[in-house]
Design an enzyme around this catalytic site. Structure first.
Site, PDB file in Angstrom:
ATOM      1  N   ASP A 276      -1.654  -6.467  -3.218  1.00  0.00           N
ATOM      2  CA  ASP A 276      -1.393  -7.920  -3.006  1.00  0.00           C
ATOM      3  C   ASP A 276      -2.076  -8.623  -4.049  1.00  0.00           C
ATOM      4  O   ASP A 276      -2.976  -8.024  -4.502  1.00  0.00           O
ATOM      5  CB  ASP A 276      -1.940  -8.362  -1.431  1.00  0.00           C
ATOM      6  CG  ASP A 276      -1.584  -9.751  -1.004  1.00  0.00           C
ATOM      7  OD1 ASP A 276      -0.574 -10.286  -1.593  1.00  0.00           O
ATOM      8  OD2 ASP A 276      -1.968 -10.262  -0.124  1.00  0.00           O
TER       9      ASP A 276
ATOM     10  N   GLY B 104       1.466 -12.148  -7.565  1.00  0.00           N
ATOM     11  CA  GLY B 104       1.845 -13.522  -7.716  1.00  0.00           C
ATOM     12  C   GLY B 104       0.662 -14.383  -8.185  1.00  0.00           C
ATOM     13  O   GLY B 104       0.690 -15.369  -9.049  1.00  0.00           O
TER      14      GLY B 104
ATOM     15  N   HIS C 187       4.015  -8.820 -11.370  1.00  0.00           N
ATOM     16  CA  HIS C 187       4.718  -7.821 -10.819  1.00  0.00           C
ATOM     17  C   HIS C 187       4.601  -6.631 -12.105  1.00  0.00           C
ATOM     18  O   HIS C 187       4.365  -5.453 -11.704  1.00  0.00           O
ATOM     19  CB  HIS C 187       6.212  -7.703 -10.618  1.00  0.00           C
ATOM     20  CG  HIS C 187       6.268  -8.698  -9.221  1.00  0.00           C
ATOM     21  ND1 HIS C 187       5.296  -8.686  -8.181  1.00  0.00           N
ATOM     22  CD2 HIS C 187       7.065  -9.737  -9.161  1.00  0.00           C
ATOM     23  CE1 HIS C 187       5.825  -9.613  -7.241  1.00  0.00           C
ATOM     24  NE2 HIS C 187       6.778 -10.361  -7.754  1.00  0.00           N
TER      25      HIS C 187
ATOM     26  N   LEU D 166      -0.617  16.058  -5.206  1.00  0.00           N
ATOM     27  CA  LEU D 166      -0.834  14.603  -4.430  1.00  0.00           C
ATOM     28  C   LEU D 166       0.663  14.164  -4.133  1.00  0.00           C
ATOM     29  O   LEU D 166       1.557  14.533  -4.593  1.00  0.00           O
ATOM     30  CB  LEU D 166      -1.201  13.609  -5.470  1.00  0.00           C
ATOM     31  CG  LEU D 166      -1.185  12.102  -5.073  1.00  0.00           C
ATOM     32  CD1 LEU D 166      -2.289  12.258  -4.060  1.00  0.00           C
ATOM     33  CD2 LEU D 166      -1.600  11.343  -6.023  1.00  0.00           C
TER      34      LEU D 166
ATOM     35  N   GLU E 171     -10.070   3.587   8.701  1.00  0.00           N
ATOM     36  CA  GLU E 171     -11.208   2.651   8.162  1.00  0.00           C
ATOM     37  C   GLU E 171     -10.722   1.676   7.042  1.00  0.00           C
ATOM     38  O   GLU E 171      -9.654   1.984   6.448  1.00  0.00           O
ATOM     39  CB  GLU E 171     -12.341   3.357   7.134  1.00  0.00           C
ATOM     40  CG  GLU E 171     -13.190   4.458   8.253  1.00  0.00           C
ATOM     41  CD  GLU E 171     -13.923   3.699   9.090  1.00  0.00           C
ATOM     42  OE1 GLU E 171     -14.431   2.752   9.036  1.00  0.00           O
ATOM     43  OE2 GLU E 171     -14.127   4.105  10.311  1.00  0.00           O
TER      44      GLU E 171
END
Length: 230
Positions: free
Chosen positions: A10, A13, A27, A121, A197
């Site tokens: 997040d 912007g 972005h 991974l 968590e």
């Protein structure tokens, strides 16, 4: 060490706005943060990393911004897939991603196929993902199986339900990180985060790096996980 870390990415912007740049610039820098974080996760020995890339609610954004995001995703696959494969990263897609444009779906399917044997991974990218939608899809699947006599509803348990979720086969979620200072889950991995968590950082996603990931993992390591016990 956690086995599975998820991140709500997040702040793109706000990062761009603070620099008086268009949102797409945020972005683009967010993509660079993805590259750094995937590399750091592999180096740190995580088994799985799940990134919230595009939610089912993001369709409400302006059409131009959505087009920019999908274009960045295409470029990311084209430019980074070879390195992802070389680094031993296995790509997974979660969410109802087949509702994206056909050429992008084909690219994603090819990327998943090319990396299916990698073991260093697992990188799960959430595309057109919403946890409530995921739960509804899993429930509808179970209802169809019950009507067909394939399962006994009375025998349904947590493990059986989890096998119908998009994250089937991934380790149980240990740590969920959200950047940009917001403190909510935003319809992300609601079932999976039941005992995860949570770490909230003020860093905007384009600024997120290895140090931020390490700090979140260190915070995880200091916590005592009781799973409802004493």
């Amino acid at each position: 060490m956690p086995r599975h870390v998820a991140i709500i990415m997040d702040g793109n912007g706000r990062w761009a706005k603070a620099r008086m740049l268009p949102r797409v610039a945020g972005h683009k820098q967010g993509v660079e943060a993805v590259k750094r974080t995937v590399r750091a996760a592999g180096d740190m020995g995580l088994e799985a990393l799940t990134l919230y890339a595009f939610s089912s609610e993001n369709w409400r954004r302006p059409a131009g911004e959505i087009a920019d995001l999908m274009g960045l995703l295409r470029r990311f696959i084209k430019s980074e897939l070879d390195e992802i494969a070389r680094e031993g990263v296995k790509l997974r897609i979660i969410g109802d991603y087949r509702k994206l444009e056909p050429d992008l779906v084909a690219m994603l399917d090819d990327a998943v196929t090319r990396t299916v044997s990698n073991t260093r991974l697992t990188l799960a990218i959430a595309l057109n993902y919403g946890s409530q939608d995921e739960l509804l899809r899993a429930t509808r699947r179970l209802m169809r199986e019950a009507r067909a006599g394939e399962i006994d509803p009375d025998a349904l348990d947590d493990a059986a339900f989890e096998r119908r979720l998009d994250t089937d086969g991934l380790p149980r979620l240990d740590l969920l990180i959200r950047t940009s200072g917001e403190q909510r889950l935003s319809n992300f991995l609601l079932w999976q985060a039941a005992y995860a968590e949570l770490v909230f950082t003020d860093a905007l996603w384009p600024d997120f790096d290895r140090g931020h990931l390490a700090a979140a993992i260190e915070a995880f390591g200091r916590r005592e996980r009781r799973y409802g016990g004493l």
